[in-house]
Design a protein around this motif. Structure first.
Motif, mmCIF file in Angstrom:
data_model
loop_
_atom_site.group_PDB
_atom_site.id
_atom_site.type_symbol
_atom_site.label_atom_id
_atom_site.label_comp_id
_atom_site.label_asym_id
_atom_site.label_seq_id
_atom_site.Cartn_x
_atom_site.Cartn_y
_atom_site.Cartn_z
ATOM 1 N N VAL A 1 0.852 -1.185 0.000
ATOM 2 C CA VAL A 1 0.000 0.000 0.000
ATOM 3 C C VAL A 1 0.893 1.242 0.000
ATOM 4 N N SER A 2 0.808 2.019 -1.074
ATOM 5 C CA SER A 2 1.654 3.210 -1.205
ATOM 6 C C SER A 2 0.932 4.492 -0.818
ATOM 7 N N GLU A 3 -0.396 4.430 -0.784
ATOM 8 C CA GLU A 3 -1.198 5.598 -0.398
ATOM 9 C C GLU A 3 -2.507 5.090 0.181
ATOM 10 N N VAL A 4 -2.938 5.668 1.295
ATOM 11 C CA VAL A 4 -4.143 5.163 1.950
ATOM 12 C C VAL A 4 -5.076 6.310 2.307
ATOM 13 N N ALA A 5 -6.359 6.101 2.056
ATOM 14 C CA ALA A 5 -7.424 7.051 2.383
ATOM 15 C C ALA A 5 -8.464 6.303 3.211
ATOM 16 N N PRO A 6 -9.471 6.999 3.727
ATOM 17 C CA PRO A 6 -10.470 6.306 4.555
ATOM 18 C C PRO A 6 -11.139 5.117 3.884
ATOM 19 N N SER A 7 -11.482 5.231 2.596
ATOM 20 C CA SER A 7 -12.257 4.161 1.950
ATOM 21 C C SER A 7 -11.552 3.481 0.781
ATOM 22 N N TYR A 8 -10.338 3.902 0.481
ATOM 23 C CA TYR A 8 -9.613 3.266 -0.619
ATOM 24 C C TYR A 8 -8.111 3.376 -0.389
ATOM 25 N N SER A 9 -7.350 2.611 -1.169
ATOM 26 C CA SER A 9 -5.890 2.647 -1.086
ATOM 27 C C SER A 9 -5.304 2.459 -2.467
ATOM 28 N N LYS A 10 -4.092 2.972 -2.646
ATOM 29 C CA LYS A 10 -3.360 2.752 -3.892
ATOM 30 C C LYS A 10 -2.246 1.753 -3.631
ATOM 31 N N VAL A 11 -1.997 0.910 -4.621
ATOM 32 C CA VAL A 11 -1.033 -0.177 -4.459
ATOM 33 C C VAL A 11 0.135 -0.003 -5.425
ATOM 34 N N CYS A 12 1.338 -0.102 -4.874
ATOM 35 C CA CYS A 12 2.568 -0.108 -5.664
ATOM 36 C C CYS A 12 2.954 -1.571 -5.882
ATOM 37 N N THR A 13 3.200 -1.968 -7.122
ATOM 38 C CA THR A 13 3.399 -3.382 -7.444
ATOM 39 C C THR A 13 4.874 -3.776 -7.478
ATOM 40 N N VAL A 14 5.098 -5.071 -7.647
ATOM 41 C CA VAL A 14 6.458 -5.623 -7.719
ATOM 42 C C VAL A 14 7.203 -5.152 -8.963
ATOM 43 N N PHE A 15 6.518 -4.539 -9.912
ATOM 44 C CA PHE A 15 7.165 -4.019 -11.111
ATOM 45 C C PHE A 15 7.862 -2.687 -10.861
ATOM 46 N N SER A 16 7.526 -2.039 -9.752
ATOM 47 C CA SER A 16 8.014 -0.687 -9.495
ATOM 48 C C SER A 16 9.381 -0.684 -8.813
ATOM 49 N N PRO A 17 10.270 0.243 -9.203
ATOM 50 C CA PRO A 17 11.548 0.391 -8.505
ATOM 51 C C PRO A 17 11.376 0.939 -7.084
ATOM 52 N N SER A 18 10.180 1.476 -6.785
ATOM 53 C CA SER A 18 9.915 1.969 -5.427
ATOM 54 C C SER A 18 9.783 0.828 -4.427
ATOM 55 N N LEU A 19 9.412 -0.360 -4.931
ATOM 56 C CA LEU A 19 9.302 -1.529 -4.055
ATOM 57 C C LEU A 19 10.684 -2.146 -3.872
ATOM 58 N N LYS A 20 11.070 -2.334 -2.619
ATOM 59 C CA LYS A 20 12.330 -3.007 -2.306
ATOM 60 C C LYS A 20 12.078 -3.963 -1.147
ATOM 61 N N ALA A 21 12.316 -5.232 -1.405
ATOM 62 C CA ALA A 21 12.059 -6.256 -0.387
ATOM 63 C C ALA A 21 13.208 -7.253 -0.365
ATOM 64 N N GLY A 22 13.579 -7.661 0.833
ATOM 65 C CA GLY A 22 14.574 -8.717 0.939
ATOM 66 C C GLY A 22 14.027 -9.987 0.322
ATOM 67 N N GLY A 23 14.798 -10.591 -0.578
ATOM 68 C CA GLY A 23 14.340 -11.811 -1.233
ATOM 69 C C GLY A 23 15.421 -12.873 -1.243
ATOM 70 N N LYS A 24 15.008 -14.110 -1.463
ATOM 71 C CA LYS A 24 15.994 -15.189 -1.537
ATOM 72 C C LYS A 24 15.493 -16.311 -2.425
ATOM 73 N N ASP A 25 16.449 -17.105 -2.891
ATOM 74 C CA ASP A 25 16.147 -18.290 -3.681
ATOM 75 C C ASP A 25 15.732 -19.399 -2.716
ATOM 76 N N SER A 26 14.528 -19.945 -2.907
ATOM 77 C CA SER A 26 14.034 -20.951 -1.963
ATOM 78 C C SER A 26 14.840 -22.244 -2.018
ATOM 79 N N ARG A 27 15.537 -22.465 -3.117
ATOM 80 C CA ARG A 27 16.328 -23.698 -3.262
ATOM 81 C C ARG A 27 17.729 -23.539 -2.706
ATOM 82 N N THR A 28 18.384 -22.413 -3.013
ATOM 83 C CA THR A 28 19.796 -22.231 -2.645
ATOM 84 C C THR A 28 20.008 -21.308 -1.455
#
Length: 246
Positions: free
Chosen positions: A122-149
């Motif tokens: 959720v990148s922006e939130v209002a009383p009755s709605y919210s805006k979502v930033c997706t995994v395609f965006s450079p604004s999203l940064k999350a620690g990730g890992k390979d489940s196998r290695t």
């Protein structure tokens, strides 16, 4: 003489009158046929509408069943189900708006998922709605890992990747063992809990700015048919800072 003249004329008028009668009868039949066709069209339209509604209900029920499965696997998490109301056609990273906000317990930077995997946050939130930033965006940064290695990196998007419907796992070491087909999941941190499926490794490339590698990742979520999502409003460890996330 008059009889000789009038007889063929009478036959002509009689023939014309007969044709007019037949034409009127034919016209009446056509009108009845057109009315029947219109009636069938209306019935077909109604049945089509009911079929669409029925299929929508089936999809909704399937989503709720999958939601219950996710809830059972993550009993410590709290969720808010939401529906995509509008897609931002001006956003190259496929951002969108959902019909849940502050009044539904949604907060800024809450993770957004589906049963398939990570959608964004959720990148922006209002009383009755919210805006979502997706995994395609450079604004999203999350620690990730390979489940196998267990090789770790940073999940983030970019313009070139987004055009092709892909995201990335950056800052991989050159000696990592990540391979095409591996599954990428979130490492866990202040924004995203551990174990959320991000997607599958599509390709591995070298970063231009340094000697590290990055994996091109195909998201697990089908964004082209995205309708219902789940906002994680709480999970154990939420807010605890870890590397790899802003």
């Amino acid at each position: 003489m008059l009889g000789a003249i009038s007889t063929p004329i009478q036959k002509v008028f009689s023939g014309v009158s007969d044709k007019i009668y037949k034409f009127k009868a034919s016209l009446a039949d056509n009108n009845a046929l057109l009315a029947e066709i219109e009636k069938l069209r209306e019935e077909n339209s109604k049945l089509s509408s009911e079929l669409v509604e029925y299929e929508s209900v089936l999809e909704q029920n399937a989503f709720y069943e999958e939601f219950l499965g996710v809830k059972e696997k993550n009993p410590d998490m709290l969720f808010q189900i939401a529906t995509v109301t509008t897609n931002d056609v001006t956003d190259p990273y496929k951002g969108f708006t959902i019909n849940a906000g502050l009044l539904n317990g949604v907060s800024l930077k809450d993770p957004v998922i589906t049963p398939e995997g990570l959608v964004g946050y959720v990148s922006e939130v209002a009383p009755s709605y919210s805006k979502v930033c997706t995994v395609f965006s450079p604004s999203l940064k999350a620690g990730g890992k390979d489940s196998r290695t267990s090789d770790e990196g940073v999940v983030s998007g970019g313009s070139e990747l987004a055009i092709n419907g892909k995201t990335g796992l950056y800052n991989l070491k050159r000696d990592c063992s990540v391979s095409i087909g591996d599954h990428i999941v979130t490492k866990g941190g202040s924004v995203f809990p551990a174990g959320l499926v991000v997607g599958t490794v599509f390709d591995i490339k070298q970063q231009v700015k340094d000697a590290s590698l990055y994996a091109v990742v195909e998201p697990a979520v089908n964004f082209e048919h995205l309708r219902d999502v789940m906002v994680i409003t709480y999970y154990s460890g939420q807010g605890s800072a870890q590397s790899g996330e802003n």
